[in-house]
Enzyme design. Structure first.
Site, PDB file in Angstrom:
ATOM      1  N   ASN A  49       0.808  -1.081  -0.011  1.00 31.52           N
ATOM      2  CA  ASN A  49      -0.077  -0.038   0.130  1.00 31.52           C
ATOM      3  C   ASN A  49       0.792   1.203  -0.030  1.00 31.52           C
ATOM      4  O   ASN A  49       1.772   1.287   0.695  1.00 31.52           O
ATOM      5  CB  ASN A  49      -0.884  -0.012   1.295  1.00 31.52           C
ATOM      6  N   GLU A  50       0.597   1.936  -0.820  1.00 26.59           N
ATOM      7  CA  GLU A  50       1.344   3.450  -0.925  1.00 26.59           C
ATOM      8  C   GLU A  50       2.937   3.152  -0.537  1.00 26.59           C
ATOM      9  O   GLU A  50       3.307   3.881   0.499  1.00 26.59           O
ATOM     10  CB  GLU A  50       0.639   4.479   0.090  1.00 26.59           C
ATOM     11  N   GLU A  71      -8.269   5.421  -4.211  1.00 28.16           N
ATOM     12  CA  GLU A  71      -8.759   5.938  -3.017  1.00 28.16           C
ATOM     13  C   GLU A  71      -9.026   7.556  -3.259  1.00 28.16           C
ATOM     14  O   GLU A  71      -8.244   8.171  -3.978  1.00 28.16           O
ATOM     15  CB  GLU A  71      -7.625   6.145  -1.838  1.00 28.16           C
ATOM     16  N   HIS A  98     -11.692  10.360   9.300  1.00 26.53           N
ATOM     17  CA  HIS A  98     -11.612  10.131   7.868  1.00 26.53           C
ATOM     18  C   HIS A  98     -12.940   9.770   7.434  1.00 26.53           C
ATOM     19  O   HIS A  98     -13.570   9.036   7.999  1.00 26.53           O
ATOM     20  CB  HIS A  98     -10.705   9.053   7.577  1.00 26.53           C
TER      21      HIS A  98
HETATM   22  C1  GLA Z   1      -3.968   6.771   2.359  1.00 23.39           C
HETATM   23  C2  GLA Z   1      -3.863   5.193   2.769  1.00 23.39           C
HETATM   24  C3  GLA Z   1      -5.150   4.605   3.221  1.00 23.39           C
HETATM   25  C4  GLA Z   1      -5.645   5.802   4.146  1.00 23.39           C
HETATM   26  C5  GLA Z   1      -5.863   6.940   3.489  1.00 23.39           C
HETATM   27  C6  GLA Z   1      -6.572   8.236   4.533  1.00 23.39           C
HETATM   28  O1  GLA Z   1      -4.118   7.002   1.144  1.00 23.39           O
HETATM   29  O2  GLA Z   1      -3.566   4.332   1.556  1.00 23.39           O
HETATM   30  O3  GLA Z   1      -5.002   3.602   4.009  1.00 23.39           O
HETATM   31  O4  GLA Z   1      -4.789   5.722   5.327  1.00 23.39           O
HETATM   32  O5  GLA Z   1      -4.530   7.522   3.073  1.00 23.39           O
HETATM   33  O6  GLA Z   1      -6.793   9.178   3.675  1.00 23.39           O
END
Ligand code: GLA
Ligand code: ZN
Length: 661
Positions: A145-146, A303, A354
């Site tokens: 992830n990211e 996202e 969030h």
């Molecule tokens: C990122 C992460 C998510 C979440 C979002 C919140 O994009 O990938 O897991 O934490 O931020 O904005």
């Protein structure tokens, strides 16, 4: 890739009691949600200890979503390591820029060189693929992830030495590339190489004494993280040969060379989180970049928030209609999915504020849910757009090597920011509704009429020839200050700026003046228009080019500020200074007169087009604070989002239409 527009997002039923799951399914159905991204942060749950795996809960989630006919985006969970792993193998932790070894906690923080991390992350990906890869509802893999975060540990240092040796072969070549005679840093052995951080060459957090080393470290870190991605991908492919594999990128995130990464992704996906004050043109540009990193192919919006973020300084709500308009802007620029973070707002920890499709109240009786449901209903009718292209005559170069090099450079101004500079030019095209493709430095330029290359600071091997060939064949190149200055190692191309671009620009920039924010110069265009310029001012001598604007202040008053050179069948424009937007626009309008906007009628609406099977889909959106008239071309046409015939009228902020022609 997908046969419907995926609509859904991050879903963490594992954080909730079972009773909540069935309520989720009922509520999501009302919003036409058809996709869920699951298992993003469940490593500790799935692997409670080194040799134990527990899939019962994930089995149930997948079974439930499969029954409901969801497209499941299955994450591998490797972006946050279990506590037991740190305890047993402290080497998995990363060491930060200040040299501190981290403990268990947070996320996105493994050392990419850790053999333990590599072994267990790829093993987990393999086990997931073995178990779920043949489920037809699992239509996309989401690895980790990211990705981001650099590590400066001793394992990474050792791996960096190997990477450097592989690239340069001899220590003499390394000394030359990094200009190690400077400050007497000559190396005699690869083992003397250390990582460039606060304990070595770093100057504060974002500058460095030896940009050559630091840029190579960026390349190395980007490659190392990519290596860990590829290991997980290979493990998945052992069991699942064809399901699409992605990871979520972060737009203009600086740390990773996304052009290189995109080659390893089956489809690009990315997370769009503009701040309350991010210009809409910059959001559009970032979408175009995410389309551009993989040859202009459609991407996934992995996202966005349905309402607000929690991690920015000021997390303003999306106003009524804003999420819808923003989603269509995303599709207009190339997205084939709309996914949220997240589907249900979490009960605790740092993301409880969030936004989510289901808010803390727990019902569908919210503004956010109603807007989500409205969009969901519309998207069910838009699958014909999947795969449509967004053709462009203008290409704009974006290059991570340039990003790193320009911002590492000490001088001439701290205000020189790469993305800002690219956006200053992009904004012009956005305002004109001219479609732009974001391109890598080694892209094929021949399909474009205009190539825009602001701050092309680093001109690598082959670049000069490629740009010259483009211009010689009739193309228009637009470049300017801080271009053509250094080679791949940040050593200056000697012989006068803009180095390899000097001949095609037909100029020599003798000196570069820096202006503080409170300073400006005055300039006059050839037609007499006057205005101001900022940031940097090249002092230019003409060597065949003509002057399009001159400075009228400072000791270089009377010397050219903007030039145009005919070269072969084409032209090169050189902006020696940052002009105020009105002047920049005037010259760009002349320079790009041959390029067609998607709509002939000037308008402050954003109008963007995707094309497929001989049809053009016009996305019409108002992101301004004014009410704006519907362009004449769309009067009498049907908005296919609502099925209404559009009459002459003014569009309020965030009004959005989609017209098929
Ligand atoms: C990122 C992460 C998510 C979440 C979002 C919140 O994009 O990938 O897991 O934490 O931020 O904005
Ligand atoms: Zn490391």
């Amino acid at each position: 890739m997908f046969d419907r527009i995926l609509y859904g997002g991050d879903y963490n039923p594992n954080q909730w009691e079972k009773a909540v799951w069935s309520e989720d399914m009922r509520i999501f159905k009302e919003a036409n949600i058809n996709s869920a991204t699951i298992n993003v942060f469940s490593w500790a749950k799935i692997q409670p200890s080194e040799n134990e795996y527990y899939f019962d809960e994930l089995d149930e989630v997948i079974e439930m979503l499969s029954k409901e006919n969801y497209d499941i985006v299955l994450a591998t969970s490797t972006a946050a390591m279990p506590g037991w792993m740190y305890k047993k193998y402290p080497e998995v932790a990363h060491v930060d820029y200040d040299g501190r070894t981290h403990k268990f906690g947070g996320r996105h923080n493994n050392c990419p060189s850790s053999e333990i991390f590599r072994k267990y992350s790829s093993r987990l990906a393999g086990k997931l693929a073995e178990r779920y890869g043949s489920n037809p509802h699992v239509t996309c893999w989401h690895i980790n992830n990211e990705y981001g975060n650099y590590c400066y540990c001793e394992k990474c240092e050792a791996a960096f030495r190997v990477w450097v040796k592989d690239k340069y072969q001899t220590i003499e070549a390394v000394n030359k590339a990094w200009n190690m005679e400077f400050w007497g840093h000559t190396l005699y052995d690869f083992d003397e190489i250390v990582v460039p951080n606060a304990l070595s060459e770093g100057i504060g957090y974002d500058k460095t004494a030896f940009a050559g080393i630091s840029i190579d470290y960026c390349r190395f870190m980007s490659d190392s993280r990519l290596e860990t991605f590829k290991l997980e991908k290979a493990a998945i492919r052992e069991h699942d040969k064809d399901t699409a594999i992605t990871t979520n990128l972060m737009g203009t995130y600086k740390g990773l060379d996304y052009f290189k990464w995109a080659k390893e992704l089956d489809i690009v996906s990315w997370d769009n989180y503009p701040a309350y004050d991010t210009p809409w043109s910059q959001v559009a540009m970032t979408h175009d970049l995410m389309r551009g990193v993989k040859d202009q192919q459609p991407f996934m919006l992995m996202e966005q928030t349905p309402s607000q973020q929690n991690w920015q300084a000021y997390n303003s709500l999306k106003k009524p209609g804003q999420m819808r308009a923003q989603s269509y802007q995303t599709i207009a620029h190339g997205a084939d999915t709309i996914q949220f973070f997240q589907l249900r707002r979490s009960v605790g920890a740092c993301e409880k504020f969030h936004g989510a499709v289901i808010e803390h109240v727990g019902t569908e009786n919210t503004r956010v849910f109603r807007e989500t449901a409205e969009l969901g209903e519309e998207l069910t009718r838009l699958s014909e757009i999947i795969g449509a292209k967004a053709p462009s005559e203008v290409g704009m170069i974006f290059d991570w090597d340039n990003y790193w090099a320009l911002e590492y450079t000490s001088g001439p101004s701290v205000d020189l920011k790469y993305v800002d500079q690219i956006h200053k030019y992009y904004r012009y095209f956005y305002d004109q509704n001219i479609s732009v493709d974001m391109l890598a430095v080694d892209a094929d330029f021949s399909n474009y009429k205009v190539i825009v290359a602001p701050v092309l600071y680093m001109v690598k091997e082959g670049m000069k020839e490629a740009l010259q060939a483009f211009v010689e064949n009739g193309g228009t190149l637009i470049t300017g200050f801080m271009s053509g200055i250094v080679d791949q190692s940040d050593n200056v191309h000697l012989g006068g700026y803009p180095g390899p671009l000097r001949e095609m620009c037909g100029i020599w920039a003798e000196e570069i003046d820096a202006l503080a924010p409170e300073q400006s110069n005055t300039v006059v265009l050839a037609d007499g228009t006057t205005g101001t310029s900022h940031l940097l001012c090249d002092i230019i001598h003409l060597e065949g080019a003509e002057s399009l604007a001159e400075y009228t202040s400072n000791f270089y008053a009377g010397s050219p500020a903007v030039t145009k050179n005919n070269f072969g069948k084409g032209q090169v424009y050189y902006f020696g200074t940052e002009l105020e937007p009105a002047l920049l626009d005037k010259i760009l309008a002349d320079a790009t007169a041959a390029v067609k906007p998607v709509l002939a009628e000037p308008t402050k609406l954003e109008v963007a087009v995707r094309e497929k099977d001989g049809h053009r889909y016009f996305f019409i959106m108002n992101f301004t604070d004014e009410e704006l008239p519907l362009p004449a071309e769309f009067v009498g046409k049907t908005d296919i989002l609502k099925g209404h015939v559009l009459e002459e009228h003014d569009l309020a902020k965030y009004t959005t239409y989609l017209v098929k022609m």
